[in-house]
Design a protein around this motif. Structure first.
Motif, PDB file in Angstrom:
ATOM      1  N   UNK A  15     -21.805  53.180  19.050  1.00  0.00           N
ATOM      2  CA  UNK A  15     -21.885  52.431  20.291  1.00  0.00           C
ATOM      3  C   UNK A  15     -23.232  52.617  21.007  1.00  0.00           C
ATOM      4  N   UNK A  16     -23.799  53.816  20.976  1.00  0.00           N
ATOM      5  CA  UNK A  16     -25.067  54.049  21.685  1.00  0.00           C
ATOM      6  C   UNK A  16     -26.212  53.274  21.032  1.00  0.00           C
ATOM      7  N   UNK A  17     -26.214  53.234  19.703  1.00  0.00           N
ATOM      8  CA  UNK A  17     -27.253  52.460  19.001  1.00  0.00           C
ATOM      9  C   UNK A  17     -27.105  50.977  19.301  1.00  0.00           C
ATOM     10  N   UNK A  18     -25.852  50.507  19.388  1.00  0.00           N
ATOM     11  CA  UNK A  18     -25.599  49.102  19.706  1.00  0.00           C
ATOM     12  C   UNK A  18     -26.071  48.769  21.120  1.00  0.00           C
ATOM     13  N   UNK A  19     -25.800  49.663  22.062  1.00  0.00           N
ATOM     14  CA  UNK A  19     -26.251  49.441  23.444  1.00  0.00           C
ATOM     15  C   UNK A  19     -27.764  49.353  23.518  1.00  0.00           C
ATOM     16  N   UNK A 106      -2.865  32.347  10.190  1.00  0.00           N
ATOM     17  CA  UNK A 106      -3.745  33.457  10.565  1.00  0.00           C
ATOM     18  C   UNK A 106      -4.522  33.951   9.355  1.00  0.00           C
ATOM     19  N   UNK A 107      -5.727  34.447   9.599  1.00  0.00           N
ATOM     20  CA  UNK A 107      -6.537  35.016   8.520  1.00  0.00           C
ATOM     21  C   UNK A 107      -6.910  36.454   8.874  1.00  0.00           C
ATOM     22  N   UNK A 108      -6.936  37.310   7.867  1.00  0.00           N
ATOM     23  CA  UNK A 108      -7.459  38.658   8.034  1.00  0.00           C
ATOM     24  C   UNK A 108      -8.966  38.583   7.833  1.00  0.00           C
ATOM     25  N   UNK A 109      -9.683  39.363   8.615  1.00  0.00           N
ATOM     26  CA  UNK A 109     -11.134  39.363   8.483  1.00  0.00           C
ATOM     27  C   UNK A 109     -11.650  40.776   8.730  1.00  0.00           C
ATOM     28  N   UNK A 110     -12.911  40.978   8.456  1.00  0.00           N
ATOM     29  CA  UNK A 110     -13.509  42.305   8.602  1.00  0.00           C
ATOM     30  C   UNK A 110     -14.822  42.228   9.365  1.00  0.00           C
ATOM     31  N   UNK A 111     -15.168  43.347   9.998  1.00  0.00           N
ATOM     32  CA  UNK A 111     -16.482  43.514  10.614  1.00  0.00           C
ATOM     33  C   UNK A 111     -16.989  44.895  10.211  1.00  0.00           C
ATOM     34  N   UNK A 112     -18.264  44.982   9.859  1.00  0.00           N
ATOM     35  CA  UNK A 112     -18.789  46.314   9.598  1.00  0.00           C
ATOM     36  C   UNK A 112     -18.845  47.080  10.917  1.00  0.00           C
ATOM     37  N   UNK A 113     -18.913  48.387  10.853  1.00  0.00           N
ATOM     38  CA  UNK A 113     -18.736  49.208  12.053  1.00  0.00           C
ATOM     39  C   UNK A 113     -19.855  49.006  13.072  1.00  0.00           C
ATOM     40  N   UNK A 114     -21.050  48.728  12.609  1.00  0.00           N
ATOM     41  CA  UNK A 114     -22.129  48.483  13.566  1.00  0.00           C
ATOM     42  C   UNK A 114     -21.922  47.146  14.270  1.00  0.00           C
ATOM     43  N   UNK A 115     -21.502  46.137  13.528  1.00  0.00           N
ATOM     44  CA  UNK A 115     -21.216  44.828  14.119  1.00  0.00           C
ATOM     45  C   UNK A 115     -20.124  44.940  15.173  1.00  0.00           C
ATOM     46  N   UNK A 116     -19.088  45.735  14.874  1.00  0.00           N
ATOM     47  CA  UNK A 116     -17.998  45.902  15.840  1.00  0.00           C
ATOM     48  C   UNK A 116     -18.477  46.680  17.063  1.00  0.00           C
ATOM     49  N   UNK A 117     -19.370  47.627  16.844  1.00  0.00           N
ATOM     50  CA  UNK A 117     -19.955  48.356  17.969  1.00  0.00           C
ATOM     51  C   UNK A 117     -20.766  47.420  18.854  1.00  0.00           C
ATOM     52  N   UNK A 118     -21.476  46.467  18.248  1.00  0.00           N
ATOM     53  CA  UNK A 118     -22.234  45.474  19.024  1.00  0.00           C
ATOM     54  C   UNK A 118     -21.294  44.632  19.883  1.00  0.00           C
ATOM     55  N   UNK A 119     -20.146  44.272  19.308  1.00  0.00           N
ATOM     56  CA  UNK A 119     -19.154  43.502  20.064  1.00  0.00           C
ATOM     57  C   UNK A 119     -18.686  44.285  21.281  1.00  0.00           C
TER      58      UNK A 119
END
Length: 436
Positions: A15-19, A106-119
């Protein structure tokens, strides 16, 4: 202790890197923003063309221009998730979620952890505009909750870590609303967040008792509504009865926040983690101010390609929009929210709902209602009210609707104790059961 940030850290969301990246993007000047967006768009496309066989199979003619890239729809993703992941990612190493299914399967989907941190970083930044800190601000939450014991306990734990008190929105009876009010008298809530329809129903309850919520709960700062259409008269009601500003959040599970009301009252679109396009039916960009289908590109998600992804909504960007600060002028509904009539006419279901809403609320006792098209010429209007609609009022509604739609339609009125909601607690105000 910043328990929310710590919970993200434990899940290995940086999260800190994303911020820090969000801050760097904020400092890019408007004159340089087009170059920034073009660079991010090319980067994410080239990454998936190199590392994602699923996306490579969709881009048959290669990447020559942005406009040459295919528009992806939900049906494109109706294959197992593991077949859509980029090389180097597995289901154990990504964040996984699924869409609500309100606009199809409905569809299942994925986000890499950095992308989710950006969100999450973007989410925290936007809420911060209105004085909300996820680490310290107490939330009154109006969402559904799973009935499954394990899922229920998991959600309760997440609520604890995120400083949220979750109200049940599957029971919105008079007794439940009274108990809800008592909780506000005891807990120092800082903000309300959740589905518009449930919060509006609570506001109508407060109006009936001549109560302004902030007088009961002085710590309250803001109400943030999401997931459902917020009408102007409902916003006025909320601001009057809650006693705080109302913020409109628009997003989807695949992308996170797409647009969020800023301090100037503008519906500002995310241009830091997303690239948002408004396209016509031939997938051409429409002029600013014109309505079209909303298409998004996730600029950071390397685990799963959401590139030129049609999310199923229609809207328009304001004429004052810039690349760095796009403004959502209006949101007009989903692609499947249309009434198909016997003549072949296609009427926007949400507009149909607005007309019905205006007429019905003039009676003064309608709390909620939902319109369901069961046949091409038949509509069920389910409503919750203190008193049943009179024959005269029903005839007036039918006459007005036929002028708006066409003559010869059948309308059945059904007074209910409560309206059916989705498993998540969302109220779909218009539903068509007619096959197009």
């Amino acid at each position: 202790m910043k328990i929310f940030n710590f919970s993200l850290f434990l899940k290995r969301f940086p999260i800190e890197r994303a911020k820090e990246e969000l801050l760097q993007i904020s400092e890019i000047k408007e004159a340089d923003y087009e170059a920034f967006l073009n660079s991010k768009k090319a980067e994410i496309v080239n990454y998936h063309l190199k590392n994602n066989p699923f996306y490579r199979s969709k881009v048959k003619d290669g990447f020559s221009t942005w406009e040459s890239l295919p528009i992806l729809k939900k049906e494109d993703f109706q294959i197992p998730l593991k077949e859509r992941l980029s090389e180097g990612f597995s289901e154990k190493k990504v964040y996984i979620n699924k869409t609500s299914g309100s606009s199809g399967n409905p569809i299942r989907f994925a986000k890499d952890k950095y992308s989710h941190a950006m969100t999450w970083a973007y989410h925290m930044e936007r809420f911060g505009w209105h004085g909300i800190d996820f680490n310290s601000s107490l939330q009154a939450r109006y969402y559904g909750i799973p009935l499954d014991l394990i899922q229920n306990k998991t959600v309760r734990l997440k609520d604890f870590l995120a400083k949220r008190h979750r109200f049940s929105i599957l029971d919105l009876s008079e007794k439940a609303l009274e108990e809800m009010l008592n909780v506000y008298k005891k807990k120092p809530f800082n903000y309300i967040n959740g589905y518009a329809s449930s919060i509006v129903l609570f506001a109508k309850f407060l109006k009936g008792k001549n109560i302004v919520l902030k007088n009961v709960c002085p710590s309250l700062k803001v109400c943030i509504v999401t997931s459902e259409m917020l009408f102007e008269d409902d916003k006025i009601l909320l601001e009057k009865q809650l006693g705080v500003p109302v913020v409109n959040e628009y997003g989807c599970s695949e992308a996170g926040v797409i647009a969020f009301t800023n301090k100037k009252g503008e519906w500002e679109v995310d241009s830091k983690t997303l690239f948002v396009e408004i396209l016509d039916e031939k997938n051409r960009a429409v002029p600013l101010g014109d309505e079209g289908k909303i298409v998004i590109t996730s600029l950071h998600n390397k685990a799963h390609p959401f590139i030129r992804y049609e999310i199923g909504d229609y809207g328009a960007l304001s004429e004052e929009s810039t690349l760095k600060k796009p403004i959502l002028k209006k949101l007009t509904g989903r692609t499947n929210d249309f009434a198909i009539l016997p003549s072949g006419k296609k009427a926007a279901g949400m507009t149909f709902y607005v007309v019905t809403k205006k007429i019905m609320e003039e009676s003064g006792n309608i709390k909620e209602f939902k319109v369901i098209q069961t046949k091409i010429d038949t509509f069920e209007i389910n409503y919750v009210s203190e008193e049943a609609l009179t024959v005269e009022k029903k005839q007036f509604i039918i006459k007005t609707l036929e002028q708006f739609l066409e003559p010869g339609l059948t309308f059945n009125f059904n007074r209910k104790e409560q309206l059916d909601r989705t498993e998540s607690g969302k109220l779909k105000q218009f539903v068509s059961l007619v096959e197009i």
